[in-house]
Every structure is written in C-alpha cells, then in structure tokens.
Design a protein around this motif. Structure first.
Motif, mmCIF file in Angstrom:
data_model
loop_
_atom_site.group_PDB
_atom_site.id
_atom_site.type_symbol
_atom_site.label_atom_id
_atom_site.label_comp_id
_atom_site.label_asym_id
_atom_site.label_seq_id
_atom_site.Cartn_x
_atom_site.Cartn_y
_atom_site.Cartn_z
ATOM 1 N N ASP A 108 0.034 14.580 -6.376
ATOM 2 C CA ASP A 108 1.314 14.247 -7.008
ATOM 3 C C ASP A 108 2.085 13.218 -6.187
ATOM 4 O O ASP A 108 2.655 12.276 -6.740
ATOM 5 C CB ASP A 108 2.174 15.499 -7.192
ATOM 6 N N LEU A 109 2.102 13.385 -4.875
ATOM 7 C CA LEU A 109 2.792 12.426 -4.013
ATOM 8 C C LEU A 109 2.108 11.071 -4.078
ATOM 9 O O LEU A 109 2.778 10.030 -4.167
ATOM 10 C CB LEU A 109 2.832 12.932 -2.574
ATOM 11 N N ALA A 110 0.789 11.051 -4.064
ATOM 12 C CA ALA A 110 0.043 9.793 -4.145
ATOM 13 C C ALA A 110 0.358 9.065 -5.445
ATOM 14 O O ALA A 110 0.568 7.845 -5.439
ATOM 15 C CB ALA A 110 -1.459 10.061 -4.037
ATOM 16 N N LYS A 111 0.388 9.794 -6.546
ATOM 17 C CA LYS A 111 0.693 9.171 -7.836
ATOM 18 C C LYS A 111 2.079 8.543 -7.818
ATOM 19 O O LYS A 111 2.280 7.443 -8.324
ATOM 20 C CB LYS A 111 0.602 10.206 -8.965
ATOM 21 N N ASP A 171 -10.774 -2.119 -9.837
ATOM 22 C CA ASP A 171 -9.457 -2.491 -10.345
ATOM 23 C C ASP A 171 -8.310 -1.943 -9.516
ATOM 24 O O ASP A 171 -7.159 -2.090 -9.890
ATOM 25 C CB ASP A 171 -9.320 -2.055 -11.805
ATOM 26 N N THR A 172 -8.594 -1.332 -8.380
ATOM 27 C CA THR A 172 -7.520 -0.805 -7.551
ATOM 28 C C THR A 172 -7.291 -1.708 -6.349
ATOM 29 O O THR A 172 -8.216 -2.316 -5.827
ATOM 30 C CB THR A 172 -7.836 0.622 -7.054
ATOM 31 N N SER A 173 -6.053 -1.765 -5.921
ATOM 32 C CA SER A 173 -5.714 -2.577 -4.753
ATOM 33 C C SER A 173 -6.127 -1.833 -3.479
ATOM 34 O O SER A 173 -6.405 -0.642 -3.491
ATOM 35 C CB SER A 173 -4.215 -2.851 -4.731
ATOM 36 N N THR A 174 -6.125 -2.562 -2.391
ATOM 37 C CA THR A 174 -6.435 -1.947 -1.098
ATOM 38 C C THR A 174 -5.432 -0.852 -0.785
ATOM 39 O O THR A 174 -5.798 0.210 -0.286
ATOM 40 C CB THR A 174 -6.413 -3.024 0.010
ATOM 41 N N PHE A 175 -4.183 -1.104 -1.115
ATOM 42 C CA PHE A 175 -3.138 -0.106 -0.872
ATOM 43 C C PHE A 175 -3.424 1.179 -1.639
ATOM 44 O O PHE A 175 -3.372 2.268 -1.083
ATOM 45 C CB PHE A 175 -1.767 -0.677 -1.274
ATOM 46 N N GLU A 176 -3.738 1.037 -2.921
ATOM 47 C CA GLU A 176 -4.034 2.212 -3.746
ATOM 48 C C GLU A 176 -5.259 2.949 -3.221
ATOM 49 O O GLU A 176 -5.278 4.181 -3.212
ATOM 50 C CB GLU A 176 -4.263 1.801 -5.196
ATOM 51 N N THR A 177 -6.247 2.216 -2.786
ATOM 52 C CA THR A 177 -7.450 2.834 -2.236
ATOM 53 C C THR A 177 -7.113 3.654 -0.997
ATOM 54 O O THR A 177 -7.592 4.777 -0.828
ATOM 55 C CB THR A 177 -8.501 1.757 -1.889
ATOM 56 N N LYS A 178 -6.268 3.106 -0.141
ATOM 57 C CA LYS A 178 -5.873 3.825 1.073
ATOM 58 C C LYS A 178 -5.085 5.088 0.738
ATOM 59 O O LYS A 178 -5.285 6.136 1.370
ATOM 60 C CB LYS A 178 -5.061 2.917 1.993
ATOM 61 N N ILE A 179 -4.208 4.997 -0.249
ATOM 62 C CA ILE A 179 -3.434 6.178 -0.658
ATOM 63 C C ILE A 179 -4.364 7.255 -1.211
ATOM 64 O O ILE A 179 -4.251 8.436 -0.853
ATOM 65 C CB ILE A 179 -2.360 5.801 -1.709
ATOM 66 N N MET A 180 -5.307 6.857 -2.053
ATOM 67 C CA MET A 180 -6.229 7.840 -2.628
ATOM 68 C C MET A 180 -7.151 8.426 -1.552
ATOM 69 O O MET A 180 -7.543 9.589 -1.634
ATOM 70 C CB MET A 180 -7.040 7.220 -3.758
ATOM 71 N N GLN A 181 -7.448 7.641 -0.530
ATOM 72 C CA GLN A 181 -8.243 8.168 0.588
ATOM 73 C C GLN A 181 -7.485 9.289 1.294
ATOM 74 O O GLN A 181 -8.073 10.285 1.703
ATOM 75 C CB GLN A 181 -8.577 7.043 1.576
ATOM 76 N N LEU A 182 -6.172 9.142 1.406
ATOM 77 C CA LEU A 182 -5.349 10.195 2.004
ATOM 78 C C LEU A 182 -5.408 11.477 1.178
ATOM 79 O O LEU A 182 -5.411 12.578 1.730
ATOM 80 C CB LEU A 182 -3.904 9.719 2.150
ATOM 81 N N VAL A 183 -5.470 11.335 -0.140
ATOM 82 C CA VAL A 183 -5.593 12.503 -1.016
ATOM 83 C C VAL A 183 -6.943 13.178 -0.796
ATOM 84 O O VAL A 183 -7.017 14.410 -0.630
ATOM 85 C CB VAL A 183 -5.424 12.115 -2.507
#
Length: 50
Positions: A35-38, A15-27
C-alpha cells in the motif's frame, strides 16, 4: 523461491521506471508495504506530470 520469481518478473517489466522498480524491490524484500509503495509511485507519477 517466490522472491526470486518476483524479482525476475520485476526486472522483465519494461514499462516501469528505475524509481518504480526500486520501490517494488523494497516491497519484495518486505522493507515497505505494498500500500505504501503504491502511494509513493502514484505521488511520483503525479509530480512527474506537473
């Protein structure tokens, strides 16, 4: 080992977009804070709905 598990869990989330996946990968890679990712994801979702 925990990072590998986190990466697998992230990939399995449908249910996550590619963008969200990339951001969470950075975390996971400790490039940005959770906090920044959220905040980035929240702003992204708000803009997407405009």
């Amino acid at each position: 080992m925990n990072k590998i598990i986190q990466k697998i869990d992230l990939i399995e989330q449908n249910d996550t977009s590619t963008f969200e996946t990339k951001i969470m990968q950075l975390v996971i890679d400790e490039k940005i804070s959770l906090d920044l990712a959220k905040q980035i994801i929240e702003d992204f979702k708000e803009e997407k709905h405009e």
